[in-house]
Design a protein around this motif. Structure first.
Motif, short mmCIF file in Angstrom:
data_model
loop_
_atom_site.label_atom_id
_atom_site.label_comp_id
_atom_site.label_asym_id
_atom_site.label_seq_id
_atom_site.Cartn_x
_atom_site.Cartn_y
_atom_site.Cartn_z
N ALA A 1 0.83 -1.21 0.00
CA ALA A 1 0.00 0.00 0.00
C ALA A 1 0.86 1.26 0.00
O ALA A 1 0.58 2.22 -0.73
N GLN B 1 2.53 1.69 -3.45
CA GLN B 1 1.56 2.17 -4.42
C GLN B 1 1.22 3.63 -4.17
O GLN B 1 1.11 4.43 -5.11
N SER B 2 1.08 4.01 -2.90
CA SER B 2 0.76 5.40 -2.56
C SER B 2 1.88 6.35 -2.99
O SER B 2 1.61 7.44 -3.50
N ARG C 1 -5.53 -0.48 -1.31
CA ARG C 1 -5.81 0.03 -2.65
C ARG C 1 -6.58 -1.02 -3.46
O ARG C 1 -6.48 -2.22 -3.21
#
Length: 606
Positions: free
Chosen positions: A83, A86-87, A193
């Motif tokens: 996460a 990806q963020s 996500r």
């Protein structure tokens, strides 16, 4: 926590063997006969492995405000790392962008680090002292000027707000756990996500030779240097260690060593991850005001392995000698003890063996390691139970050690797959760091434990930068002299700094080990540094020492320091290593008193 059963396992050691090549100029090339093998993996590869193989096993734990433990399993860690990665991509992170981590060890720190590494963002953990200690911001400014991070992570945006005064840091996107103003809240990055496609693609693109992180050296003799750490460096270092001493299966450890140091991150944190273990983040330190926290944590967890600096083991022995039940709780599963950062004394070594044997019925092996930030950190280790101070073992598999004769010792240099490609933004320093054959100039000297038996291993004899000449031109080897004095004083001194550059003789600035010093006097005074029995004991021991060495290494006088070494002044590092040069500079008045011809209060003539 751990089970209550007593461990009977002992680590499996590689044979004591070394290959030695002699050159006509006296140079020696040492290497291990053990093959290193391929290291085509990244430490982040072990997150999905253990998330699948042991999803519910605790990976990391840290103390919370109520005194309990916050824990994170391998499955949870892998989800959070994906996460965060990806963020960061959604926040326009690109490969080779830099992330500065200004706060200390924590679960959130680890998740941010692994999330960044997984997508090719280079992270740089920086000593919290640079932000929080008086005078530290000047060093942080030097770091920021070289690093120029796109992102900054802190546990508390409020606590670390002073770092915003530095333009290169203020310009970055800040991420904080406490959600302070002008920061992105960490929890926003960890929300699940709908897709991790960007993360998966970025992760596949990260090669083993990509830079994963930058570790800044303490900069004790100049500006902090950013040491590039590639994935292959870190993988090679871990593989070298496991070939010499077989790792425990799913080790459980309680460790305080900071992750902005190579031992704390590349050996301890990464070693736990590679072997599917559990790391309890210790909120204590080997300092009088904080060691009680370490003692509590060790008793609750009962670790299977332990890393520390000699000062930490002194405090541990003190506690166990006062209450053997403490020892029983801490040692019941322990199968190995390792130290680094400074030379251990004979007294401490003997106490460790005596206490582990009497409490567990096993002589738990004590091992020492030798390395540098530039080698991630492995260079050599005693893959046997050491019984003499100063031992650093034999070269690790895959390495070559070059030993160049210097007086009665050797300057040591190293070449191997775990050696850094250089320093961030400093091609000049990178060029200076390597010799004409590509060996990294470590800046240390070593000698053989037994010159007739090279397989007996090497002994650390000092840092070239700490050695000095007396007024008569004679070199003084600080490492040798310090170790000999600590051994001669039988544990009553916890550390010593040696003065004498361009002087007629050597003088000593000393710190007492209060527990051992109190044993010397039948009626110890409240101020042990002025206790006549303690002072006379040290005079007698130093006179005995002087009779065994030449005049250049004799101790002429000494001062017993009352104030402990200062972290803020750089006298002691985060790893509890006393910086000789910094102490001599900060305590110049006491150094001068050692050489005053008239009787001076506090100065004891040997």
């Amino acid at each position: 926590m751990g089970s209550s059963s007593m461990s009977t396992n002992a680590p499996v050691f590689a044979p004591k063997e070394v290959s030695l090549q002699r050159r006509s100029d006296g140079t020696l090339i040492l290497s291990s006969p053990i093959e290193l093998g391929e290291c085509d993996w990244r430490i982040t590869d072990f997150l999905p492995k253990w998330a699948k193989a042991a999803p519910d096993r605790i990976f990391l734990a840290q103390r919370n405000s109520s005194g309990g433990w916050d824990e994170i399993t391998y499955s949870q860690a892998w989800s959070l790392v994906q996460a965060v990665g990806q963020s960061l991509i959604e926040m326009d992170a690109k490969p080779s962008d830099n992330l500065a981590i200004l706060s200390g060890n924590s679960i959130e720190n680890a998740v941010m680090s692994f999330g960044a590494m997984s997508i090719g963002v280079v992270f740089a953990p920086v000593s919290p002292n640079y932000t929080l200690m008086p005078g530290g911001l000047a060093r942080l400014k030097d770091v920021a000027g070289v690093l120029r991070p796109k992102f900054v992570f802190v546990q508390s945006g409020r606590e670390f707000s002073a770092a915003r005064s530095i333009p290169e840091l203020k310009a970055a996107t800040w991420i904080s756990v406490d959600g302070a103003p002008e920061t992105v809240r960490y929890s926003d990055l960890t929300e699940k996500r709908s897709s991790y496609q960007g993360f998966e693609g970025a992760s596949r693109a990260v090669s083993c030779d990509s830079v994963a992180k930058v570790l800044f050296t303490s900069g004790s003799t100049g500006l902090p240097k950013g040491v590039l750490n590639t994935h292959r460096m870190m993988a090679s270092s871990l593989q070298m260690g496991s070939l010499l001493v077989a790792p425990s299966e799913a080790p459980v450890q309680v460790e305080w060593m900071p992750w902005h140091h190579t031992m704390g991150s590349n050996v301890i944190l990464h070693g736990i991850l590679k072997n599917g273990g559990t790391l309890y983040i210790d909120d204590g330190r080997p300092l009088p005001q904080l060691f009680h926290k370490t003692l509590l944590n060790l008793q609750e967890v009962s670790p299977t392995a332990m890393f520390n600096v000699p000062a930490g083991y002194n405090s541990l022995c003190d506690a166990i000698e006062k209450d053997s039940e403490i020892g029983a709780r801490i040692l019941k599963r322990l199968d190995r003890i390792s130290y680094a950062g400074a030379a251990i004394s004979q007294n401490t070594l003997e106490r460790l063996y005596r206490l582990t044997s009497s409490i567990t019925g096993r002589r738990i092996p004590v091992m020492s390691g030798y390395g540098t930030t530039e080698t991630a950190p492995t260079i050599s280790t005693t893959h046997w139970a050491t019984d003499r101070p100063g031992e650093i073992g034999l070269p690790a598999p895959g390495l070559q050690l070059k030993l160049l004769p210097v007086s009665d010792t050797y300057e040591v240099r190293v070449k191997g797959p775990n050696v850094t490609p250089g320093y961030l933004g400093r091609p000049d320093l990178t060029e200076q760091a390597f010799d004409e054959e590509g060996f990294y100039r470590i800046g240390d000297t070593v000698s053989f434990m037994d010159p007739e038996k090279p397989e007996s291993g090497l002994r650390f004899t000092g840092r070239i930068s700490e050695n000095f000449k007396l007024a008569n031109g004679t070199w003084v080897s600080i490492g040798n002299m310090r170790a000999a004095i600590l051994a001669a004083t039988r544990g009553v001194l916890s550390d010593v700094v040696i003065a004498g550059e361009n002087r007629e003789h050597c003088g000593l600035l000393c710190w007492l080990n209060p527990t051992e010093a109190a044993r010397i006097s039948p009626q110890p005074s409240s101020d042990l540094s002025s206790d006549p029995v303690v002072v006379q004991f040290l005079k007698d021991r130093l006179q005995e020492y002087n009779r065994t060495v030449g005049s250049s290494e004799s101790a002429h006088s000494f001062v017993l320091l009352k104030e402990p070494p200062s972290i803020a002044a750089g006298e002691i590092t985060d790893k509890a290593y006393v910086n000789q040069r910094a102490v001599l500079k900060c305590r110049s008045d006491q150094v001068e008193s050692l050489y005053c011809s008239a009787p001076t209060p506090g100065v004891i003539r040997v």
